[in-house]
Design a protein around this motif. Structure first.
Motif, PDB file in Angstrom:
ATOM      1  N   GLN A 283       0.718  -1.229   0.031  1.00  0.00           N
ATOM      2  CA  GLN A 283      -0.140   0.209  -0.032  1.00  0.00           C
ATOM      3  C   GLN A 283       0.881   1.170   0.128  1.00  0.00           C
ATOM      4  O   GLN A 283       0.091   2.305  -0.024  1.00  0.00           O
ATOM      5  CB  GLN A 283      -1.002   0.137   1.151  1.00  0.00           C
ATOM      6  CG  GLN A 283      -1.861  -1.105   1.435  1.00  0.00           C
ATOM      7  CD  GLN A 283      -3.088  -1.301   0.078  1.00  0.00           C
ATOM      8  OE1 GLN A 283      -3.300  -0.399  -0.289  1.00  0.00           O
ATOM      9  NE2 GLN A 283      -2.917  -2.557  -0.612  1.00  0.00           N
TER      10      GLN A 283
ATOM     11  N   GLY B  15       2.986   4.261   1.457  1.00  0.00           N
ATOM     12  CA  GLY B  15       2.945   5.235   2.584  1.00  0.00           C
ATOM     13  C   GLY B  15       4.170   5.187   3.390  1.00  0.00           C
ATOM     14  O   GLY B  15       5.207   4.648   2.772  1.00  0.00           O
ATOM     15  N   LEU B  16       4.264   5.728   4.533  1.00  0.00           N
ATOM     16  CA  LEU B  16       5.618   5.784   5.393  1.00  0.00           C
ATOM     17  C   LEU B  16       5.233   5.407   6.603  1.00  0.00           C
ATOM     18  O   LEU B  16       4.077   5.946   7.179  1.00  0.00           O
ATOM     19  CB  LEU B  16       6.349   7.168   5.072  1.00  0.00           C
ATOM     20  CG  LEU B  16       6.995   7.383   3.831  1.00  0.00           C
ATOM     21  CD1 LEU B  16       7.418   9.037   3.993  1.00  0.00           C
ATOM     22  CD2 LEU B  16       8.219   6.768   3.534  1.00  0.00           C
TER      23      LEU B  16
ATOM     24  N   THR C 295       7.951   1.001   0.936  1.00  0.00           N
ATOM     25  CA  THR C 295       7.267   2.498   1.073  1.00  0.00           C
ATOM     26  C   THR C 295       7.155   3.092  -0.093  1.00  0.00           C
ATOM     27  O   THR C 295       7.892   2.794  -1.079  1.00  0.00           O
ATOM     28  CB  THR C 295       7.939   3.060   2.386  1.00  0.00           C
ATOM     29  OG1 THR C 295       9.241   3.130   1.829  1.00  0.00           O
ATOM     30  CG2 THR C 295       8.176   2.168   3.445  1.00  0.00           C
ATOM     31  N   ASP C 296       6.609   4.349   0.123  1.00  0.00           N
ATOM     32  CA  ASP C 296       6.636   5.398  -1.064  1.00  0.00           C
ATOM     33  C   ASP C 296       8.069   5.654  -1.742  1.00  0.00           C
ATOM     34  O   ASP C 296       8.242   5.900  -2.757  1.00  0.00           O
ATOM     35  CB  ASP C 296       6.030   6.496  -0.635  1.00  0.00           C
ATOM     36  CG  ASP C 296       4.498   6.469  -0.576  1.00  0.00           C
ATOM     37  OD1 ASP C 296       3.944   5.408  -0.890  1.00  0.00           O
ATOM     38  OD2 ASP C 296       3.774   7.299  -0.312  1.00  0.00           O
TER      39      ASP C 296
END
Length: 272
Positions: free
Chosen positions: A10, A12-13, A39-40
């Motif tokens: 998904q 995000g951080l 992560t992103d």
């Protein structure tokens, strides 16, 4: 309908309050890339793709695992590519884990939902788009095809997890099986990308030690994996990357099935 859910990253951080302790490992014989590392800030863009970001979770590395690359591709609504593969000798496998994609192979269109699988031989012309209004995610595994004089190259095909039976290993009472998308006796193929399924409590009861390189992405469930000299806990979304001859075995922890997408190189002489 899919036989089981498939985990998809998904992005995000993590928050600034999160501890740094994690299960990530990189050793001389294997790597473990936990789902929390996707992560992103570790995504990449690709030439001639729009509305797309990619997590690269395996790439050829001298002295480690050298035969394949493995991406997780996220297509936003309307994203895709008319020129996805720039390497004329590269074959590929796509496996959809979230949403739906429209795949065109040599002019023929196919809709792949979650669990959809496509084999793309080297040199075929294909395009992919996300015509829906939500993001789609799929695995893209690439390997340079090793052509053999006198042996025809395999053709493209599209199928799905749900439409492919599980073949259970002998003497396991249905506890350990493989969804084989390619006939193991079809010598034209020099790689297999399958799904391995363990029922709760199922095991690999010996240390597999073999020439095939592996990428194992956990689609569902959890297990304890023996990799070389280490026992490692893995769960849905984690990735294990193994060089040739890395010893391996596992216990499936339950309470549900443990399933992973598995790459391996097969059916060719060793280069000398």
């Amino acid at each position: 309908m899919s036989r089981a859910p498939y985990y998809a990253p998904q992005g995000g951080l993590p928050p600034q309050t999160q501890l740094l302790t994690d299960r990530a490992m990189f050793t001389e014989s294997f790597a473990v890339i936990p789902k929390g590392t996707l992560t992103d800030i570790v995504t990449s863009n690709l030439p001639f793709w729009t509305g797309t970001r990619v997590w690269v979770i395996a790439r050829p590395m001298s002295g480690f695992s050298e035969t394949f690359s493995h991406y997780i591709v996220e297509l936003s609504a309307g994203g895709g590519s008319d020129r996805p593969e720039l390497e004329p000798l590269a074959q590929g496998v796509l496996f959809v884990v979230e949403g739906q994609i429209s795949l065109t192979i040599d002019g023929k269109e196919h809709d792949l939902a979650e669990g959809g699988y496509a084999y793309l031989p080297a040199g075929c012309h294909w395009q992919v788009t996300n015509a829906s209004d939500i993001a789609a995610k799929f695995h893209w595994i690439r390997k340079k095809y090793q052509a053999v004089d006198g042996l025809e190259a395999p053709e493209a095909f599209v199928t799905s997890d749900a439409d492919t039976p599980i073949r259970f290993m002998p003497d396991t009472d249905g506890a350990w099986g493989t969804t084989r998308f390619v006939d193991p006796d079809d010598i034209r193929h020099d790689m297999h990308v399958n799904i391995v399924t363990f029922e709760p409590g199922g095991v690999i009861p010996f240390l597999e030690t073999h020439v095939m390189e592996h990428g194992l992405y956990v689609l569902d469930g959890k297990a304890v994996y023996k990799l070389n000299r280490e026992w490692v806990e893995v769960e849905a979304g984690d990735y294990m990357w193994l060089r040739a001859f890395c010893p391996q075995a596992c216990y499936a922890g339950g309470p549900g099935k443990f399933r992973y997408l598995l790459y391996k190189d097969v059916n060719r002489h060793m280069p000398l």
